[in-house]
Design a protein around this motif. Sequence first.
Motif, short mmCIF file in Angstrom:
data_model
loop_
_atom_site.label_atom_id
_atom_site.label_comp_id
_atom_site.label_asym_id
_atom_site.label_seq_id
_atom_site.Cartn_x
_atom_site.Cartn_y
_atom_site.Cartn_z
N ALA A 90 0.83 -1.20 0.00
CA ALA A 90 0.00 0.00 0.00
C ALA A 90 0.87 1.25 0.00
O ALA A 90 0.61 2.21 -0.74
CB ALA A 90 -0.92 -0.01 1.22
N ASP A 91 1.89 1.23 0.81
CA ASP A 91 2.81 2.37 0.91
C ASP A 91 3.50 2.62 -0.44
O ASP A 91 3.58 3.76 -0.91
CB ASP A 91 3.84 2.06 2.00
N THR A 92 3.98 1.56 -1.07
CA THR A 92 4.68 1.70 -2.35
C THR A 92 3.74 2.18 -3.44
O THR A 92 4.10 3.05 -4.26
CB THR A 92 5.32 0.36 -2.76
N ALA A 93 2.53 1.62 -3.48
CA ALA A 93 1.57 2.01 -4.51
C ALA A 93 1.17 3.48 -4.37
O ALA A 93 1.04 4.19 -5.37
CB ALA A 93 0.34 1.11 -4.46
N MET A 94 1.00 3.94 -3.13
CA MET A 94 0.66 5.35 -2.94
C MET A 94 1.82 6.25 -3.36
O MET A 94 1.61 7.32 -3.95
CB MET A 94 0.27 5.61 -1.49
N GLU A 95 3.03 5.83 -3.09
CA GLU A 95 4.19 6.61 -3.53
C GLU A 95 4.21 6.74 -5.05
O GLU A 95 4.43 7.84 -5.59
CB GLU A 95 5.49 5.97 -3.04
N ARG A 96 3.95 5.66 -5.74
CA ARG A 96 3.94 5.69 -7.20
C ARG A 96 2.79 6.56 -7.72
O ARG A 96 2.93 7.26 -8.74
CB ARG A 96 3.84 4.27 -7.76
#
Length: 326
Positions: A90-96
């Motif tokens: 979730a953290d990585t997807a929001m960053e992208r």
Amino acid sequence: MSATEFAAANLSRATGAGLDPHEYLRVTGELADLDQWGEAFMRTAHGHLARAGQAATTVSAGEHFQVAARWFHVATLGPNRESALAAAEADTAMERALDLLEPEARRLEGPGFTGWLRGPADAAATAVVVPGLDSSKEEFHDVIAALLRRGMAVFAMDGPGQGVLAATSTVRADYHHVIGQVIDALGTQSVGLVGLSLGGYYVTESAARESRVAAAVTVSGPFRLHWDVLPAPVQDLLIQRAGGEEAARRFAGQVDLSTLAPRTTCPLLAVDGGLDVIPGVTNGESLARLAPHGHYLRIPHGDHLLGNARPDWLATAADWLSGELT
């Protein structure tokens, strides 16, 4: 609890987190058992990641990354053997997503927090959105959007035991130390706080002890926890997030605003749902009554987090906070 019952109980929370209700009902309708929750939600999130990779425009790609982040987060709300992985995804997807949709957004991190600062660099006010026991910075899509539309800068955060930090830290009742770190990192003279569920306790405790909190909003926040009458699922979650039963009991015993509420001298708005009845949690009316500048808004048909009643409180709360800060 059956998969059908659990899905129904979390419908308003999931849609408040930004999930499409039709997709949510389709995914949960295929669950034969609640133990399939995590796998099904993560599979759906990966579907949105695939769509992002195939998107014709950066806007479409960013939107799919954002939706994937929310599905990954909601995957952690039910049984999931890979909750830590889902939170990290979730953290990585929001960053992208933010890289594509809001390249001006900034990641801020400290010893006890991490999150995203969004909105105009010259905003007249800054709001910090504080999640609860099993929520995260990826969840409160509608609250963050409402604050951004009113011209505020918004820092959506994970603190100890929350979101992407849940795998490496445990909850703490003296949350004002974390908020102090956040304000230092933001480099601002004052902030407004919005706390949801257990986050409502966190922001009130912080407002009572951190002089740079200029206004606070609590949504479905506890006034006091009583361990012995908390529902078993909540006890289990507290044990997990606190690092053991003894620590969980000690934490629950510290969640008590009876002496802190009178010390909360900044303006405070407590929002409650009339259908939010969790044993062991008293409502925000006591908080608003004891706080020197407390205000109380009760929505009779609202559930926990009032996801089923957003038109009745969200704009009002966002306008109130914006007005108090600016």
